[in-house]
Design an enzyme around this catalytic site. Structure first.
Site, PDB file in Angstrom:
ATOM      1  N   LYS A  93     -20.492  84.671 -10.844  1.00  0.00           N
ATOM      2  CA  LYS A  93     -19.607  85.829 -11.025  1.00  0.00           C
ATOM      3  C   LYS A  93     -18.246  85.354 -11.522  1.00  0.00           C
ATOM      4  O   LYS A  93     -17.680  84.401 -10.989  1.00  0.00           O
ATOM      5  CB  LYS A  93     -19.463  86.574  -9.696  1.00  0.00           C
ATOM      6  CG  LYS A  93     -18.715  87.890  -9.800  1.00  0.00           C
ATOM      7  CD  LYS A  93     -18.867  88.694  -8.508  1.00  0.00           C
ATOM      8  CE  LYS A  93     -18.125  90.023  -8.605  1.00  0.00           C
ATOM      9  NZ  LYS A  93     -18.633  90.884  -9.690  1.00  0.00           N
ATOM     10  N   HIS A 152     -20.565  86.825  -3.223  1.00  0.00           N
ATOM     11  CA  HIS A 152     -21.437  86.913  -4.392  1.00  0.00           C
ATOM     12  C   HIS A 152     -21.921  85.542  -4.832  1.00  0.00           C
ATOM     13  O   HIS A 152     -21.365  84.511  -4.422  1.00  0.00           O
ATOM     14  CB  HIS A 152     -20.689  87.573  -5.555  1.00  0.00           C
ATOM     15  CG  HIS A 152     -20.546  89.056  -5.415  1.00  0.00           C
ATOM     16  ND1 HIS A 152     -19.545  89.637  -4.661  1.00  0.00           N
ATOM     17  CD2 HIS A 152     -21.289  90.087  -5.918  1.00  0.00           C
ATOM     18  CE1 HIS A 152     -19.673  90.956  -4.716  1.00  0.00           C
ATOM     19  NE2 HIS A 152     -20.711  91.260  -5.464  1.00  0.00           N
TER      20      HIS A 152
END
Lengths: 251, 251, 251, 251
Positions: free
Chosen positions: D143, D139
């Site tokens: 995050k 990701h």
């Protein structure tokens, strides 16, 4: 050549296109650049010279880019070109125009993403160590040309590096092929063009020799990835007369 | 230093291991090399000196490799080392032994596959252009160390290149982590070690910046992939006194 | 049909080939199977019937496999076929032979690796949810056919699933293509065949829709990966009259 | 339960967040849905009941989602939840609230992308055939949690499938590990969380057995990929009382 501390005066051709809009925004955010002309279909090229543009950025289409280039070089304006479709014949014509305007610079790059530039550099370096090499490029399905300009350029670079190293043809025992399965052949290198929704712009160069493979893969997820390279080219071209292919030499 | 046209006399330590057997076969197939000693657990190291080995190849284990190296250097025999476990402390000791034997050469390489060597070279080159970088290495589940020696070396190379370029720490907003999820940290670089049946030896270096990623991936499918690098190192070490880390400089 | 607790009597056609040898070894290691005939070029097929084989495994070549099948079915021997080259026409002929021998079973599989079987099953399941799909198969350069049998079968399965779901053609704006770049078209699905040293047998199915892609990738690193599937088919075919395509229904 | 031909009345919690804005736009474009309340921090939840919302979509944060859910269930409003952080304990509490309101439906999904839903379904199906399995999720570096909710859910699904099939622990000979290298362990499954600029939301599930691997990989390139799944859940939840985890059962 630009004066110190004065911003570079930049015009954009194709200013209303997707890439052109992004380029205009990026120039506006850069203190050392000034956006002096936004030109698109139906506008006069003279807007660029009237605004005293030192550099023009061209993200238009293969059918108008040659006229744009010819006019800019004639006007003594340096050019950064992101438009695709540059064959060896076209490049020779650009060179002949530049011969008459030795102070003008032109940078033509198949890809402005730093990762793509490095991928091509590494592909050239790796080429002589591997008997096998193929290129798989993957793009969104709205793309009209296959292979991509980046893939064509990568194949050409690899083909030249193999020839310089005395490597023969890539081994391939295929004799029973459904037409097209083995891809297009560009300078002796097989190139495969994948098109799919969800994709943006991706390329993988696969090298292979006994018992091992080496993959170089570049993924562009949005147009913002091209902007650092466009800025680099704008800043370089004002002090770089003649024709430069790709950003490799500017890094 | 070896005479022209005479084959290089080579001994193999760990000759009955999986890598050692492959090395012996490869030396036997090479006209410019002569396999003069095959040594394994329970055999005398003196077999190598008695056979007048000019180079010894060591694919043994971390607990015996330092004794092997010390003995070979003392005997004036150059060494190519594929055994893992070389910490900075160990490398310093090897250097101190070599200081007293300036004519002896030692090549210690974490990986002899040409693709792995290029992957590390490219990782070093790319490091300064990307804010983010992580390493994912994947091996068969019989491997006892994690991360692999190649991953440790790659992380070190990238860490040094980032420091030299003045790059700060890799961006990471993680604040709620299940322990271990974000991997090991080696010289500031996150390294993830995957183990699975079916795998052999694989590594991916992932670089990222705004809107794009660049991946360098090396896959070794069998031990034959290491043999060209072993041959390269044997042929180089006889004319290369001192300590050489990795095959990068030999290419 | 085999008796309980008696091992199944198996003959192997193509027993001296690379796959055939591996199959023979695997049967020998299986307590519930007995290898009763190893047949290759120049040997009599009657060796199989003389040895009372209940099942024959055929890893031969497309030019002899149909004769082998015809003979086995006539003899009442069930067959597991790993040989490639089965067109719809060929499958129809096998069915017509089986119509006259309703007790005989034939399993013809393009791929015996469990991962490949699941890849095909998942591809069929996913097909209706994605506008775009392409297949990229990658093999060693000694392979003579392109695309692979597995890729052809996967394309067929996906094509049928798309038709059943009422999906139209895959979106593709390509109008300027270097011949072959966009691959072969099999049942409406683009298939790309990559060949490289270092590779063994690999396939990726790429699905795409707005903003996302799903990839199914299978990698076979050596022939041992096919053996569990061969065993599964041998054990199933003795109780499974008629024609079975692929291992999917046997899992 | 909604009347035929009347649009479903939908409220959105977290309406000014990135996902919330996208959800509002998507509802506005759907003829069978009516956006009746847009609620964010500082707004009253009663806006949803005052507007007679039949379904509320919640893309808020783990610290407020439980209060939101409790209130909606009490009010008899069905809920579609994309917020992460649902532990078994939290799910039990939601179930206890629903026990008192048997006509209300709640769908809690770790991922609304169709590709992610299929990836989880396929992972569950494949689990019993492979001794080895690991999850690698990747990701963007903003995050805050690692592993992702999707990875946690996938690990749980695989862990349950392995247990049901009687599979033991995943083989792993690691004994010399730099802390964290082998990832987090979730229900017996190793999970690795990669964070890099340029990435969006990606996950790979790697299965391995003798000689082969199977990879399931999902890539989300932008938030638009989640909208078809959100629409699917809104339309389903009005006729689906009780708690539903994931979109798998709605496909």
């Amino acid at each position: 050549m630009t004066q110190e501390n004065e911003p570079i005066r930049v015009g954009v051709l194709g200013a209303r296109g997707r890439m052109g809009q992004e380029v205009c925004k990026t120039i506006n955010r850069s203190d050392d650049l000034e956006l002096v002309a936004m030109i698109d279909q139906g506008d006069w090229l003279f807007n660029a010279s009237d605004a005293a543009a030192e550099v023009v950025v061209d993200f238009t289409t293969p059918d108008v880019v040659m006229d744009n280039l010819h006019w800019c070089i004639d006007q003594g304006i340096s050019v950064v070109v992101g438009t695709s479709g540059f064959t060896p014949t076209r490049l020779d014509r650009v060179k002949s125009w530049l011969d008459k305007k030795p102070e003008v610079g032109v940078v033509i790059a198949p890809n402005f993403a730093i990762g793509a530039v490095l991928m091509m550099e590494f592909a050239e370096r790796a080429a002589k160590y591997f008997e096998s090499v193929e290129i798989i490029e993957q793009h969104h399905p709205a793309k009209v040309d296959a292979p991509s300009g980046t893939a064509l350029r990568t194949a050409q670079i690899i083909g030249e590096a193999r020839a310089a190293a005395g490597l023969g043809i890539v081994p391939d025992a295929t004799k029973d092929e459904v037409s097209g399965a083995r891809g297009a052949t560009i300078d002796g290198i097989r190139v495969h063009s994948v098109r799919s929704m969800g994709l943006v712009a991706h390329q993988e160069v696969l090298f292979g020799t006994q018992g091992e493979t080496l993959k170089l893969r570049h993924d562009s997820f949005d147009r913002s990835s091209f902007m650092p390279g466009v800025l680099l080219a704008i800043r370089a071209v004002v002090n770089r007369p003649g024709l430069t292919i790709g950003l490799g030499d500017l890094l």
